[in-house]
Enzyme design. Structure first.
Site, PDB file in Angstrom:
ATOM      1  N   PRO A 119       1.018  -1.193  -0.004  1.00  0.00           N
ATOM      2  CA  PRO A 119       0.087   0.018   0.131  1.00  0.00           C
ATOM      3  C   PRO A 119       0.842   1.291   0.039  1.00  0.00           C
ATOM      4  O   PRO A 119       0.687   2.237   0.742  1.00  0.00           O
ATOM      5  CB  PRO A 119      -0.854  -0.116   1.290  1.00  0.00           C
ATOM      6  CG  PRO A 119       0.047  -0.762   2.184  1.00  0.00           C
ATOM      7  CD  PRO A 119       0.812  -1.870   1.137  1.00  0.00           C
ATOM      8  N   CYS A 120       1.579   1.648  -1.094  1.00  0.00           N
ATOM      9  CA  CYS A 120       2.359   2.799  -1.262  1.00  0.00           C
ATOM     10  C   CYS A 120       1.493   3.966  -1.257  1.00  0.00           C
ATOM     11  O   CYS A 120       1.719   5.039  -1.072  1.00  0.00           O
ATOM     12  CB  CYS A 120       3.020   2.876  -2.456  1.00  0.00           C
ATOM     13  SG  CYS A 120       2.344   2.447  -4.015  1.00  0.00           S
ATOM     14  N   HIS A 121       0.124   3.856  -1.490  1.00  0.00           N
ATOM     15  CA  HIS A 121      -0.695   4.982  -1.438  1.00  0.00           C
ATOM     16  C   HIS A 121      -1.053   5.447  -0.270  1.00  0.00           C
ATOM     17  O   HIS A 121      -1.622   6.341   0.006  1.00  0.00           O
ATOM     18  CB  HIS A 121      -2.060   4.592  -2.325  1.00  0.00           C
ATOM     19  CG  HIS A 121      -2.924   3.262  -1.504  1.00  0.00           C
ATOM     20  ND1 HIS A 121      -2.628   2.052  -1.681  1.00  0.00           N
ATOM     21  CD2 HIS A 121      -3.936   3.292  -0.675  1.00  0.00           C
ATOM     22  CE1 HIS A 121      -3.147   1.058  -1.224  1.00  0.00           C
ATOM     23  NE2 HIS A 121      -4.111   1.987  -0.405  1.00  0.00           N
TER      24      HIS A 121
END
Length: 156
Positions: A119-121
């Site tokens: 989950p880089c977001h």
């Protein structure tokens, strides 16, 4: 390497992997949806569809992303950010043990090959701003709102 393309609210999702795990999940603005999903990708497809339908908050299919040791270390740390939560690039750098590595951490974050699953977001600016996102800031905003029901408007 097997490939499948599925619809998502954010565009066409491309999934690549084999018996060793999923190596790449990315989003495209357009493309043809796969009619027959390869066996090696079926679980990832199902879990991603469940995520977009609001039925899943974590993923447990086998991952096999390609990257440097440092990138792998950053991606492993990203996996620890809970659903519905965010972390700043500075905090992520601190967790990795080097606040001076913030640019390298941000670069590794941007090279994450497993859209949504790693989950880089969920990484934002120290001031809370939605900074850089390879898929476009509108997608990052959508994902964060999708994951945090308190930011969504009630339907009742």
């Amino acid at each position: 390497m097997k490939i499948a393309f599925i619809n998502s609210p954010l565009g066409i999702t491309k999934i690549e992997g084999d018996e060793n795990g999923i190596a790449v999940i990315s989003v495209l603005s357009e493309g043809e949806v796969t009619t027959k999903i390869p066996l090696e990708l079926k679980e990832a497809v199902k879990q991603l569809q469940d995520y977009f339908e609001g039925k899943r908050t974590n993923f447990d299919f086998k991952l096999n992303p390609k990257g440097t040791d440092f990138q792998q270390k950053v991606w492993q740390e990203l996996l620890k950010i809970p659903f519905g939560k965010t972390m700043s690039y500075m905090d992520l750098s601190k967790k990795l043990g080097d606040v001076k590595a913030i640019r390298a951490v941000a670069s590794a974050n941007g090279k994450n090959p497993l859209w949504i699953v790693v989950p880089c977001h969920r990484v934002i600016g120290t001031d809370g701003s939605l900074t850089g996102y390879a898929g476009g800031l509108w997608r990052k905003k959508w994902l964060l709102e999708h994951e945090n029901p308190t930011t969504q408007q009630s339907l009742f």
